[in-house]
Motif scaffolding. Structure first.
Motif, PDB file in Angstrom:
ATOM      1  N   ALA A 170       6.489   2.616  -1.176  1.00  0.00           N
ATOM      2  CA  ALA A 170       6.067   3.280  -2.259  1.00  0.00           C
ATOM      3  C   ALA A 170       6.127   2.599  -3.556  1.00  0.00           C
ATOM      4  O   ALA A 170       5.063   2.473  -4.199  1.00  0.00           O
ATOM      5  N   VAL A 171       7.064   1.535  -3.742  1.00  0.00           N
ATOM      6  CA  VAL A 171       6.831   0.653  -5.041  1.00  0.00           C
ATOM      7  C   VAL A 171       5.699  -0.119  -4.868  1.00  0.00           C
ATOM      8  O   VAL A 171       5.057  -0.341  -5.893  1.00  0.00           O
ATOM      9  N   ASN A 172       5.407  -0.809  -3.519  1.00  0.00           N
ATOM     10  CA  ASN A 172       3.850  -1.596  -3.371  1.00  0.00           C
ATOM     11  C   ASN A 172       2.802  -0.639  -3.546  1.00  0.00           C
ATOM     12  O   ASN A 172       1.916  -1.017  -4.189  1.00  0.00           O
ATOM     13  N   LEU A 173       2.990   0.539  -3.078  1.00  0.00           N
ATOM     14  CA  LEU A 173       1.700   1.236  -3.441  1.00  0.00           C
ATOM     15  C   LEU A 173       1.400   1.895  -5.087  1.00  0.00           C
ATOM     16  O   LEU A 173       0.412   1.710  -5.396  1.00  0.00           O
ATOM     17  N   VAL A 174       2.559   2.050  -5.341  1.00  0.00           N
ATOM     18  CA  VAL A 174       2.515   2.516  -7.162  1.00  0.00           C
ATOM     19  C   VAL A 174       2.405   1.167  -7.737  1.00  0.00           C
ATOM     20  O   VAL A 174       1.315   1.335  -8.826  1.00  0.00           O
ATOM     21  N   LEU A 175       2.554   0.012  -7.500  1.00  0.00           N
ATOM     22  CA  LEU A 175       2.051  -1.140  -8.168  1.00  0.00           C
ATOM     23  C   LEU A 175       0.946  -1.859  -7.791  1.00  0.00           C
ATOM     24  O   LEU A 175       0.416  -2.652  -8.477  1.00  0.00           O
ATOM     25  N   SER A 176       0.296  -1.185  -6.882  1.00  0.00           N
ATOM     26  CA  SER A 176      -1.098  -1.705  -6.365  1.00  0.00           C
ATOM     27  C   SER A 176      -2.209  -1.949  -7.498  1.00  0.00           C
ATOM     28  O   SER A 176      -2.619  -2.902  -7.608  1.00  0.00           O
ATOM     29  N   THR A 177      -2.246  -0.901  -8.346  1.00  0.00           N
ATOM     30  CA  THR A 177      -3.318  -0.916  -9.570  1.00  0.00           C
ATOM     31  C   THR A 177      -3.031  -2.255 -10.359  1.00  0.00           C
ATOM     32  O   THR A 177      -3.721  -2.929 -11.067  1.00  0.00           O
ATOM     33  N   VAL A 178      -1.498  -2.426 -10.658  1.00  0.00           N
ATOM     34  CA  VAL A 178      -0.765  -3.433 -11.604  1.00  0.00           C
ATOM     35  C   VAL A 178      -1.368  -4.563 -10.880  1.00  0.00           C
ATOM     36  O   VAL A 178      -1.485  -5.583 -11.685  1.00  0.00           O
TER      37      VAL A 178
END
Length: 196
Positions: A170-178
């Motif tokens: 989840a952390v990786n997916l949430v941070l994807s756009t960043v």
């Protein structure tokens, strides 16, 4: 020569970020082990500097895991098995993230980051589970029996992986756009410095 110096310095900076994040996140536990917050800088470094950088950053992550004490329960059982598992899972997660990013990047940078963001924790966790089976299965069977769980596999998934894997993913997916924005900015800076 100047380009190699910048690349080495950039990878060194990402190694420092990986180590600091791992040592800091060692205190954040979901279940038995801490979550891995270091996969984002590994993905960024791998995207910027390639396969070798991904493997080196993943290896730095593995070393930081050993230093942080996260592997202590396994070191007591098999020091060699623990070191092999921890270093291999880190290096292969970084290498796989870099390979996937490079394969998908030309189609879509966001898709490349998302794919690398999924690949890194899957490889990291998969190699960890494989190491558990190869090096620690008799002890894990004992732990499972003591916990009243009928199989080592179920015990590993619920006690070792479970929530940790989902949080890492989840952390990786949430941070994807960043992460995409960071990569875009850094790539522009790298291209500008190469042109100078």
């Amino acid at each position: 020569m100047k380009q190699n110096t910048r690349k080495i310095a950039g990878i060194g900076l990402f190694i420092a970020i990986v180590v600091v994040l791992q040592l800091t996140s060692a205190a954040i536990k979901f279940g038995v082990f801490s979550i891995t917050l270091t996969l984002a800088p590994i993905i960024i470094g791998a995207a910027l500097y390639g396969l070798g950088a991904g493997a080196v950053l993943g290896l730095a992550f593995g070393i930081a895991v050993l230093i942080s004490g996260d592997a202590t329960p396994f070191l007591a059982i098999s020091p060699a098995g623990t070191v092999i598992t921890v270093l291999l899972k880190g290096a292969l997660a970084g290498l796989a993230a870099a390979a996937v990013f490079k394969a998908v990047e030309k189609k879509s940078k966001l898709a490349a980051v998302i794919t690398a963001g999924v690949t890194a924790p899957v490889v990291n966790t998969g190699i960890f589970l494989l190491g558990c089976v190869v090096f620690f299965l008799p002890t894990i069977n004992e732990w499972a029996a003591a916990a009243g769980v009928e199989s080592a596999g179920k015990f590993m998934l619920t006690s070792f992986v479970g929530l940790n894997f989902l949080v890492e993913l989840a952390v990786n997916l949430v941070l994807s756009t960043v992460i995409v924005r960071i990569i875009n900015v850094l790539q522009k800076q790298l291209k500008k410095s190469e042109a100078e």
